[in-house]
Scaffold this motif. Structure first.
Motif, mmCIF file in Angstrom:
data_model
loop_
_atom_site.group_PDB
_atom_site.id
_atom_site.type_symbol
_atom_site.label_atom_id
_atom_site.label_comp_id
_atom_site.label_asym_id
_atom_site.label_seq_id
_atom_site.Cartn_x
_atom_site.Cartn_y
_atom_site.Cartn_z
ATOM 1 N N ARG A 159 96.231 -64.860 16.109
ATOM 2 C CA ARG A 159 95.600 -64.568 17.414
ATOM 3 C C ARG A 159 94.342 -63.729 17.223
ATOM 4 N NH1 ARG A 159 99.950 -62.167 20.071
ATOM 5 N NH2 ARG A 159 100.972 -64.183 19.930
ATOM 6 N N ILE A 160 94.392 -62.758 16.309
ATOM 7 C CA ILE A 160 93.223 -61.913 16.056
ATOM 8 C C ILE A 160 92.081 -62.742 15.465
ATOM 9 C CG2 ILE A 160 92.386 -60.003 14.641
ATOM 10 C CD1 ILE A 160 95.124 -58.725 14.953
ATOM 11 N N ILE A 161 92.412 -63.643 14.512
ATOM 12 C CA ILE A 161 91.374 -64.478 13.892
ATOM 13 C C ILE A 161 90.735 -65.401 14.931
ATOM 14 C CG2 ILE A 161 90.993 -66.301 12.199
ATOM 15 C CD1 ILE A 161 93.103 -65.047 10.484
ATOM 16 N N GLU A 162 91.580 -65.941 15.825
ATOM 17 C CA GLU A 162 91.076 -66.832 16.872
ATOM 18 C C GLU A 162 90.087 -66.108 17.782
ATOM 19 O OE1 GLU A 162 94.291 -68.497 18.959
ATOM 20 O OE2 GLU A 162 93.065 -69.461 20.482
ATOM 21 N N SER A 163 90.447 -64.895 18.200
ATOM 22 C CA SER A 163 89.555 -64.127 19.066
ATOM 23 C C SER A 163 88.273 -63.754 18.335
ATOM 24 C CB SER A 163 90.262 -62.865 19.553
ATOM 25 O OG SER A 163 91.474 -63.198 20.160
ATOM 26 N N CYS A 164 88.386 -63.418 17.041
ATOM 27 C CA CYS A 164 87.198 -63.055 16.274
ATOM 28 C C CYS A 164 86.256 -64.251 16.135
ATOM 29 C CB CYS A 164 87.585 -62.539 14.899
ATOM 30 S SG CYS A 164 88.233 -60.871 14.906
ATOM 31 N N TYR A 217 81.033 -66.445 17.697
ATOM 32 C CA TYR A 217 80.153 -67.490 18.236
ATOM 33 C C TYR A 217 79.292 -66.937 19.361
ATOM 34 C CZ TYR A 217 78.746 -72.164 19.578
ATOM 35 O OH TYR A 217 78.019 -73.285 19.836
ATOM 36 N N VAL A 218 79.947 -66.241 20.311
ATOM 37 C CA VAL A 218 79.196 -65.699 21.458
ATOM 38 C C VAL A 218 78.227 -64.617 20.987
ATOM 39 C CG1 VAL A 218 79.430 -64.538 23.665
ATOM 40 C CG2 VAL A 218 81.035 -66.279 23.022
ATOM 41 N N GLY A 219 78.649 -63.812 19.977
ATOM 42 C CA GLY A 219 77.771 -62.746 19.496
ATOM 43 C C GLY A 219 76.519 -63.289 18.835
ATOM 44 N N LEU A 223 74.324 -64.470 21.575
ATOM 45 C CA LEU A 223 73.652 -63.381 22.276
ATOM 46 C C LEU A 223 72.588 -62.730 21.407
ATOM 47 C CD1 LEU A 223 76.575 -61.657 24.178
ATOM 48 C CD2 LEU A 223 74.727 -63.002 25.128
ATOM 49 N N GLY A 224 72.725 -62.852 20.081
ATOM 50 C CA GLY A 224 71.687 -62.330 19.203
ATOM 51 C C GLY A 224 70.343 -62.999 19.439
ATOM 52 N N GLY A 225 70.376 -64.282 19.794
ATOM 53 C CA GLY A 225 69.135 -64.955 20.157
ATOM 54 C C GLY A 225 68.476 -64.337 21.369
ATOM 55 N N ILE A 226 69.301 -63.938 22.363
ATOM 56 C CA ILE A 226 68.738 -63.303 23.569
ATOM 57 C C ILE A 226 68.167 -61.934 23.229
ATOM 58 C CG2 ILE A 226 69.330 -62.364 25.825
ATOM 59 C CD1 ILE A 226 71.213 -64.578 26.241
ATOM 60 N N SER A 254 82.514 -69.769 12.240
ATOM 61 C CA SER A 254 83.318 -69.167 13.311
ATOM 62 C C SER A 254 84.125 -70.225 14.052
ATOM 63 C CB SER A 254 82.413 -68.404 14.270
ATOM 64 O OG SER A 254 81.471 -69.263 14.828
ATOM 65 N N ILE A 255 83.539 -71.418 14.245
ATOM 66 C CA ILE A 255 84.304 -72.505 14.884
ATOM 67 C C ILE A 255 85.485 -72.905 14.006
ATOM 68 C CG2 ILE A 255 84.192 -74.901 15.661
ATOM 69 C CD1 ILE A 255 81.313 -74.445 16.329
ATOM 70 N N GLY A 256 85.251 -72.962 12.677
ATOM 71 C CA GLY A 256 86.338 -73.329 11.778
ATOM 72 C C GLY A 256 87.480 -72.335 11.802
#
Lengths: 145, 78
Positions: free
Chosen positions: A68-73, A78-80, A83-86, A120-122
Motif C-alpha cells: 500500500r505504501i509503495i502504491e501511494s508513493c 507521478y503527480v509530483g 507539478l514540477g513542470g508547473i 513510478s507507474i511500474g
C-alpha cells in the motif's frame, strides 16, 4: 504447494522475470513496453512466488501494508513530477519546456522525466496487482482454516 | 494474410467457442489463457508489439491468476 519441482523452477525463474520487467520499464520510451506492462511482469513474478511458497510465509512475501505504501508513493511521484513542470514555469507534465535535460537519444536516460514517470507507474501497477491477488486468495485461506 | 495468420485466427475462434460452451470453469480459464497468448501473437504480427507485451502479461498472466483465485472461492462447475 510443497512440490519440489515447482519450488526449484520458481526460484530459478523469478530473477529473470524481474529483470525482464525492469528492462521493459526502463526502456519503455525507446522500445515497446512501458510502465504498465513492466509492472505487470514484476507483479506476476511476485504472484508466482506466493503460489509456489504458500501465502502464509509472512516474512518473505511482500506484505499488503508495504504494498500500500509503495502504491501511494508511485501515484504521488507521478503527480509530483507533473507539478514540477508547473513549478518551473510551464504546463503540467511538461518536459523540455520546463528545462529538464533530455539526454542522449537512444540511451536509458533520454527523454527527460519520462523514465521517472514510467518507473513510478511500474511501482504502482506492480503493488496494485500483488495487493489484488493477495486480497482475493488470503480470505479463501482464512475460511478454510 | 499468410497461412500462419489464418491458422492463428482459426485457433482464436475455436478457443472463443470452447470458452463459451464448456461447463468446467477451470478449463474455461485455461483455454482463455491460450486465447490471450494467441491474441498476443496476432498483435505482434499486426505490428503493434506494445499491445502484444501488455496482452501477454495481463491476459495470459494476471487475469488467469485472478480468475483462478475467484473460482477457488466459488464453485468449479457452472
Amino acid at each position: 504447494m510443497s512440490d519440489i519441482i515447482v519450488r526449484v523452477v520458481t526460484r530459478l525463474m523469478i530473477p529473470y522475470l524481474q529483470l525482464y520487467g525492469l528492462y521493459i520499464i526502463l526502456y519503455g520510451h525507446n522500445s515497446p513496453g512501458g510502465g504498465f506492462a513492466g509492472g505487470t511482469v514484476i507483479a506476476s513474478s511476485l504472484i508466482l512466488y506466493v503460489l509456489a511458497f504458500g501465502i502464509d510465509d509472512e516474512d518473505l512475501r511482500l506484505s499488503p501494508s508495504v504494498a500500500r505504501i509503495i502504491e501511494s508513493c508511485g501515484a504521488l511521484a507521478y503527480v509530483g513530477i507533473g507539478l514540477g513542470g508547473i513549478l518551473l514555469g510551464a504546463n503540467f507534465l511538461s518536459n523540455k519546456a520546463a528545462g529538464f535535460p533530455l539526454g542522449i537519444p537512444g540511451r536509458v536516460f533520454s527523454g527527460g522525466t519520462i523514465v521517472l514517470l514510467t518507473v513510478s507507474i511500474g511501482l504502482k501497477v506492480a503493488s496494485t496487482m500483488i495487493t489484488l491477488f493477495v486480497n482475493i486468495a488470503e480470505k479463501e485461506g482464512e475460511e478454510e482454516s | 494474410m499468410t497461412l500462419v495468420h489464418f491458422l492463428l485466427l482459426l485457433f482464436l475462434v475455436v478457443c472463443a467457442f470452447f470458452v463459451g460452451r464448456t461447463k468446467d470453469l477451470i478449463s474455461a480459464v485455461i483455454v482463455f489463457s491460450a486465447y490471450s497468448l494467441t491474441m498476443a501473437l496476432l498483435w505482434q504480427q499486426l505490428a503493434s508489439p506494445d499491445v502484444a507485451i501488455t496482452e501477454a502479461a495481463i491476459g495470459s498472466g494476471v487475469t488467469t491468476l485472478l480468475l483462478f483465485a475467484a473460482i477457488s472461492r466459488t464453485r468449479r462447475m457452472e
